[in-house]
Design a protein around this motif. Structure first.
Motif, PDB file in Angstrom:
ATOM      1  N   MET A 124       0.878  -1.168   0.000  1.00  0.00           N
ATOM      2  CA  MET A 124       0.000   0.000   0.000  1.00  0.00           C
ATOM      3  C   MET A 124       0.922   1.226   0.000  1.00  0.00           C
ATOM      4  SD  MET A 124      -2.947   0.986   2.727  1.00  0.00           S
ATOM      5  CE  MET A 124      -4.211  -0.172   2.299  1.00  0.00           C
ATOM      6  N   PRO A 125       1.130   1.858  -1.156  1.00  0.00           N
ATOM      7  CA  PRO A 125       2.173   2.881  -1.236  1.00  0.00           C
ATOM      8  C   PRO A 125       1.729   4.228  -0.679  1.00  0.00           C
ATOM      9  CG  PRO A 125       1.080   2.696  -3.336  1.00  0.00           C
ATOM     10  CD  PRO A 125       0.402   1.710  -2.439  1.00  0.00           C
ATOM     11  N   SER A 203       4.355   4.789 -14.464  1.00  0.00           N
ATOM     12  CA  SER A 203       5.414   5.752 -14.765  1.00  0.00           C
ATOM     13  C   SER A 203       5.534   6.836 -13.691  1.00  0.00           C
ATOM     14  CB  SER A 203       5.131   6.421 -16.110  1.00  0.00           C
ATOM     15  OG  SER A 203       3.988   7.251 -15.991  1.00  0.00           O
ATOM     16  N   ALA A 204       6.737   7.401 -13.604  1.00  0.00           N
ATOM     17  CA  ALA A 204       6.981   8.491 -12.643  1.00  0.00           C
ATOM     18  C   ALA A 204       6.095   9.681 -12.986  1.00  0.00           C
ATOM     19  CB  ALA A 204       8.449   8.892 -12.698  1.00  0.00           C
ATOM     20  N   ALA A 205       5.939   9.953 -14.278  1.00  0.00           N
ATOM     21  CA  ALA A 205       5.160  11.129 -14.682  1.00  0.00           C
ATOM     22  C   ALA A 205       3.714  10.998 -14.222  1.00  0.00           C
ATOM     23  CB  ALA A 205       5.226  11.287 -16.203  1.00  0.00           C
ATOM     24  N   TYR A 206       3.119   9.838 -14.426  1.00  0.00           N
ATOM     25  CA  TYR A 206       1.724   9.671 -14.010  1.00  0.00           C
ATOM     26  C   TYR A 206       1.618   9.748 -12.488  1.00  0.00           C
ATOM     27  CZ  TYR A 206      -2.964   7.962 -13.353  1.00  0.00           C
ATOM     28  OH  TYR A 206      -4.277   7.881 -12.980  1.00  0.00           O
ATOM     29  N   CYS A 207       2.543   9.090 -11.801  1.00  0.00           N
ATOM     30  CA  CYS A 207       2.457   9.031 -10.340  1.00  0.00           C
ATOM     31  C   CYS A 207       2.712  10.388  -9.691  1.00  0.00           C
ATOM     32  CB  CYS A 207       3.431   7.986  -9.793  1.00  0.00           C
ATOM     33  SG  CYS A 207       2.958   6.308 -10.267  1.00  0.00           S
ATOM     34  N   ALA A 208       3.327  11.312 -10.444  1.00  0.00           N
ATOM     35  CA  ALA A 208       3.570  12.658  -9.891  1.00  0.00           C
ATOM     36  C   ALA A 208       2.289  13.491  -9.894  1.00  0.00           C
ATOM     37  CB  ALA A 208       4.654  13.355 -10.708  1.00  0.00           C
ATOM     38  N   GLN A 209       1.272  13.029 -10.602  1.00  0.00           N
ATOM     39  CA  GLN A 209       0.034  13.806 -10.655  1.00  0.00           C
ATOM     40  C   GLN A 209      -0.696  13.734  -9.314  1.00  0.00           C
ATOM     41  OE1 GLN A 209      -2.370  13.036 -14.168  1.00  0.00           O
ATOM     42  NE2 GLN A 209      -0.586  12.177 -15.166  1.00  0.00           N
ATOM     43  N   LYS A 210      -1.408  14.820  -9.039  1.00  0.00           N
ATOM     44  CA  LYS A 210      -2.115  14.932  -7.757  1.00  0.00           C
ATOM     45  C   LYS A 210      -3.083  13.755  -7.573  1.00  0.00           C
ATOM     46  CE  LYS A 210      -4.282  18.449  -4.984  1.00  0.00           C
ATOM     47  NZ  LYS A 210      -5.573  19.027  -4.984  1.00  0.00           N
ATOM     48  N   GLY A 211      -3.014  13.109  -6.435  1.00  0.00           N
ATOM     49  CA  GLY A 211      -3.973  12.050  -6.115  1.00  0.00           C
ATOM     50  C   GLY A 211      -3.633  10.684  -6.686  1.00  0.00           C
ATOM     51  N   ALA A 212      -2.597  10.617  -7.537  1.00  0.00           N
ATOM     52  CA  ALA A 212      -2.320   9.335  -8.215  1.00  0.00           C
ATOM     53  C   ALA A 212      -1.897   8.251  -7.219  1.00  0.00           C
ATOM     54  CB  ALA A 212      -1.250   9.525  -9.288  1.00  0.00           C
ATOM     55  N   ILE A 213      -0.997   8.598  -6.307  1.00  0.00           N
ATOM     56  CA  ILE A 213      -0.535   7.577  -5.356  1.00  0.00           C
ATOM     57  C   ILE A 213      -1.615   7.285  -4.315  1.00  0.00           C
ATOM     58  CG2 ILE A 213       1.136   7.184  -3.470  1.00  0.00           C
ATOM     59  CD1 ILE A 213       2.293   6.508  -6.196  1.00  0.00           C
ATOM     60  N   PHE A 214      -2.387   8.311  -3.981  1.00  0.00           N
ATOM     61  CA  PHE A 214      -3.480   8.123  -3.021  1.00  0.00           C
ATOM     62  C   PHE A 214      -4.467   7.064  -3.550  1.00  0.00           C
ATOM     63  CE2 PHE A 214      -7.713   9.371  -1.423  1.00  0.00           C
ATOM     64  CZ  PHE A 214      -7.481   9.203  -0.068  1.00  0.00           C
ATOM     65  N   ALA A 215      -4.710   7.106  -4.863  1.00  0.00           N
ATOM     66  CA  ALA A 215      -5.683   6.176  -5.464  1.00  0.00           C
ATOM     67  C   ALA A 215      -5.060   4.825  -5.814  1.00  0.00           C
ATOM     68  CB  ALA A 215      -6.256   6.802  -6.741  1.00  0.00           C
ATOM     69  N   ARG A 216      -3.759   4.713  -5.663  1.00  0.00           N
ATOM     70  CA  ARG A 216      -3.050   3.577  -6.232  1.00  0.00           C
ATOM     71  C   ARG A 216      -3.461   2.203  -5.670  1.00  0.00           C
ATOM     72  NH1 ARG A 216       0.965   3.172  -9.740  1.00  0.00           N
ATOM     73  NH2 ARG A 216      -0.542   4.586 -10.699  1.00  0.00           N
ATOM     74  N   TYR A 217      -3.591   2.131  -4.338  1.00  0.00           N
ATOM     75  CA  TYR A 217      -3.866   0.812  -3.746  1.00  0.00           C
ATOM     76  C   TYR A 217      -5.162   0.216  -4.319  1.00  0.00           C
ATOM     77  CZ  TYR A 217      -4.933  -2.820  -0.322  1.00  0.00           C
ATOM     78  OH  TYR A 217      -5.251  -4.018   0.273  1.00  0.00           O
ATOM     79  N   SER A 218      -6.228   1.050  -4.398  1.00  0.00           N
ATOM     80  CA  SER A 218      -7.502   0.524  -4.931  1.00  0.00           C
ATOM     81  C   SER A 218      -7.330   0.068  -6.369  1.00  0.00           C
ATOM     82  CB  SER A 218      -8.590   1.592  -4.920  1.00  0.00           C
ATOM     83  OG  SER A 218      -8.587   2.266  -3.745  1.00  0.00           O
ATOM     84  N   ASP A 260      -0.047  -5.028   9.326  1.00  0.00           N
ATOM     85  CA  ASP A 260       0.819  -3.849   9.184  1.00  0.00           C
ATOM     86  C   ASP A 260       0.744  -3.232   7.799  1.00  0.00           C
ATOM     87  OD1 ASP A 260       1.676  -3.697  11.745  1.00  0.00           O
ATOM     88  OD2 ASP A 260       3.407  -5.017  11.428  1.00  0.00           O
ATOM     89  N   ILE A 261      -0.321  -3.510   7.058  1.00  0.00           N
ATOM     90  CA  ILE A 261      -0.379  -2.991   5.693  1.00  0.00           C
ATOM     91  C   ILE A 261      -0.391  -1.462   5.651  1.00  0.00           C
ATOM     92  CG2 ILE A 261      -2.918  -3.076   5.445  1.00  0.00           C
ATOM     93  CD1 ILE A 261      -2.116  -4.228   2.496  1.00  0.00           C
ATOM     94  N   PHE A 262      -0.842  -0.840   6.744  1.00  0.00           N
ATOM     95  CA  PHE A 262      -0.868   0.629   6.789  1.00  0.00           C
ATOM     96  C   PHE A 262       0.437   1.200   7.378  1.00  0.00           C
ATOM     97  CE2 PHE A 262      -5.311  -0.792   7.141  1.00  0.00           C
ATOM     98  CZ  PHE A 262      -5.886  -0.083   6.097  1.00  0.00           C
ATOM     99  N   ALA A 263       1.474   0.347   7.508  1.00  0.00           N
ATOM    100  CA  ALA A 263       2.682   0.759   8.231  1.00  0.00           C
ATOM    101  C   ALA A 263       3.350   1.991   7.645  1.00  0.00           C
ATOM    102  CB  ALA A 263       3.675  -0.395   8.278  1.00  0.00           C
ATOM    103  N   LYS A 264       3.161   2.240   6.343  1.00  0.00           N
ATOM    104  CA  LYS A 264       3.864   3.383   5.747  1.00  0.00           C
ATOM    105  C   LYS A 264       3.073   4.680   5.891  1.00  0.00           C
ATOM    106  CE  LYS A 264       6.533   0.598   2.547  1.00  0.00           C
ATOM    107  NZ  LYS A 264       6.320  -0.197   1.337  1.00  0.00           N
ATOM    108  N   PHE A 265       1.886   4.634   6.495  1.00  0.00           N
ATOM    109  CA  PHE A 265       1.110   5.859   6.708  1.00  0.00           C
ATOM    110  C   PHE A 265       1.765   6.686   7.824  1.00  0.00           C
ATOM    111  CE2 PHE A 265      -3.274   5.396   4.755  1.00  0.00           C
ATOM    112  CZ  PHE A 265      -2.902   4.385   3.893  1.00  0.00           C
ATOM    113  N   PRO A 266       1.566   8.014   7.792  1.00  0.00           N
ATOM    114  CA  PRO A 266       2.086   8.831   8.895  1.00  0.00           C
ATOM    115  C   PRO A 266       1.450   8.395  10.220  1.00  0.00           C
ATOM    116  CG  PRO A 266       1.169  10.185   7.114  1.00  0.00           C
ATOM    117  CD  PRO A 266       0.876   8.777   6.766  1.00  0.00           C
TER     118      PRO A 266
END
Ligand SMILES: NC(=O)c1ccc[n+]([C@@H]2O[C@H](COP(=O)([O-])OP(=O)(O)OC[C@H]3O[C@@H](n4cnc5c(N)ncnc54)[C@H](OP(=O)(O)O)[C@@H]3O)[C@@H](O)[C@H]2O)c1
Length: 361
Positions: A124-125, A203-218, A260-266
């Protein structure tokens, strides 16, 4: 199907599958079970539950990214279950496709049977991180390396089916998170070297867009469902038993579980999630039993299905839509294209063992 709060709660409040039910359904004597991502959380507890069900001389393979963490997991399974069959740790890092090739080659050389494969590993990134292969890591684990392992081990499962007259099972661990995911417009029409759904999303370019990583796990969980359905549509049927395939595949949602899947969350977010989990989540052992059920429950009812709360449920509206169907087929072709470059055996396997896609039930 869409899932609102009521639907979510209906699944989440389903009682965990009792061990006695698993015991009654399981016929694992002498069989080999492989759990991918077996050193922690649901994978670890699934391995322990299988150990309770696989009488010696069965074999359980814990496929783990870290051999050291794998050995600790092995000790946990041994001490908590008293398992006396073969228990092994096999190293594989899904963030490196060359590692999957080595892992699969080792399996081929071993020549053993394979009855159950639980593809459970996931990330879960929280930030973009690229693998050596150049894809965002959670995407690679779910949508490229997991199919890679499954396709490479498929011949062993089909051989097991033929030699032992059994029905091997593949369980892809997904999530109800897939109900909230779609593949958005920017991905379909992306031009240039990143063309293709996986290459764009990874790609790095797509993942740099707002919300891209937030939506990634789903999205990774949606891609799990797509792969399962694409594979189910292509598995060869047993000539002796009508439409029943010689290997059964399904996708399972284990429910929200304490791991611990949420381990990388703040930390503050993690603390909030932990609080909520204490109120409604399954323990890792309870959640793992849904994984085991997907592997040992009634094959006729569970084949090709997305399973939540231990029963088949309709996949998301997006999966079932015409657009979703096109995404599924386009993803299948792209996975083969990517894997064909790193591991030509994948393409030979697809040619030799899989059929033209049938309409999904
Ligand atoms: N927990 C939940 O509430 C929940 C809900 C719905 C679905 N799920 C699904 O259930 C499955 C298990 O989740 P979990 O909660 O048990 O998560 P977890 O505790 O984070 O365990 C994930 C497992 O995947 C392994 N993994 C990750 N990246 C890998 C890689 N590159 N190569 C090999 N193994 C790798 C991890 O190994 P390392 O220790 O080496 O990282 C670990 O063993 C996942 O598919 C998840 O999406 C979980």
């Amino acid at each position: 199907m869409k899932v609102g709060l009521a639907g979510w709660w209906q699944t989440q409040s389903t009682p965990a599958i009792p061990r006695a039910t698993l015991n009654a359904a399981a016929d694992l004597g002498g069989k080999t079970v492989l759990v991918l991502g077996a050193n922690a959380g649901l994978g670890l507890e699934a391995a322990a539950n299988f150990a309770r069900l696989v009488p010696a001389p069965g074999r359980i393979i814990l496929a783990c990214r870290s051999a050291e963490r794998g050995e600790k997991a092995l000790a946990h399974v041994k001490t908590t279950t008293g398992y006396e069959g073969k228990l092994e740790v096999w190293q594989v890092d899904l963030c490196e496709l060359a590692s999957v090739v080595r892992f699969a080659d080792r399996f081929d050389a071993d020549g053993g049977r394979l009855d159950v494969l639980v593809a459970n590993a996931a990330i879960m990134p929280q930030v973009y991180h690229a693998t050596k292969d150049g894809f965002e890591e959670s995407l690679q684990v779910a949508a490229i390396a997991t199919p890679h392992v499954i396709l490479r081990l498929l011949p062993a499962m089909l051989r097991t089916a033929a030699e032992h007259k059994t029905l091997p099972r593949i369980v892809v661990v997904s999530s109800d998170g897939h109900y909230w995911a779609q593949i958005d417009e920017r991905v379909w029409d992306a031009p240039g070297p990143d063309a293709g759904i996986l290459r764009t999303l990874g790609s790095a370019a797509y993942c740099a867009q707002k919300g891209a990583i937030f939506a990634r796990y789903s999205i990774t969980k949606l891609l799990n469902v797509f792969f399962m359905r694409a594979l189910a549509a292509r598995l060869p049927a047993d000539p002796g038993s009508g439409p029943v395939p010689r290997v059964v595949v399904n996708a399972v949602h284990p429910g929200m579980c304490i791991t611990d899947i949420f381990a990388k969350f703040p930390l503050p977010v993690r603390a909030l999630i932990r609080g909520a989990q204490r109120l409604v989540a399954y323990t890792a052992d309870e959640g793992a039993r849904f994984l085991v059920w997907a592997a040992v429950g009634d094959a006729a009812a569970l084949r090709g299905q997305y399973i939540g709360g231990g029963r088949p449920q309709e996949s998301s509206d997006f999966v079932l839509s015409e657009r979703g169907q096109r995404a599924q087929e386009s993803l299948w072709a792209e996975v083969l294209d990517i894997l064909g470059d790193v591991d030509p055996k994948v393409l030979s396997i697809v040619r030799e063992y899989l059929e033209e896609p049938k309409q999904h039930a």
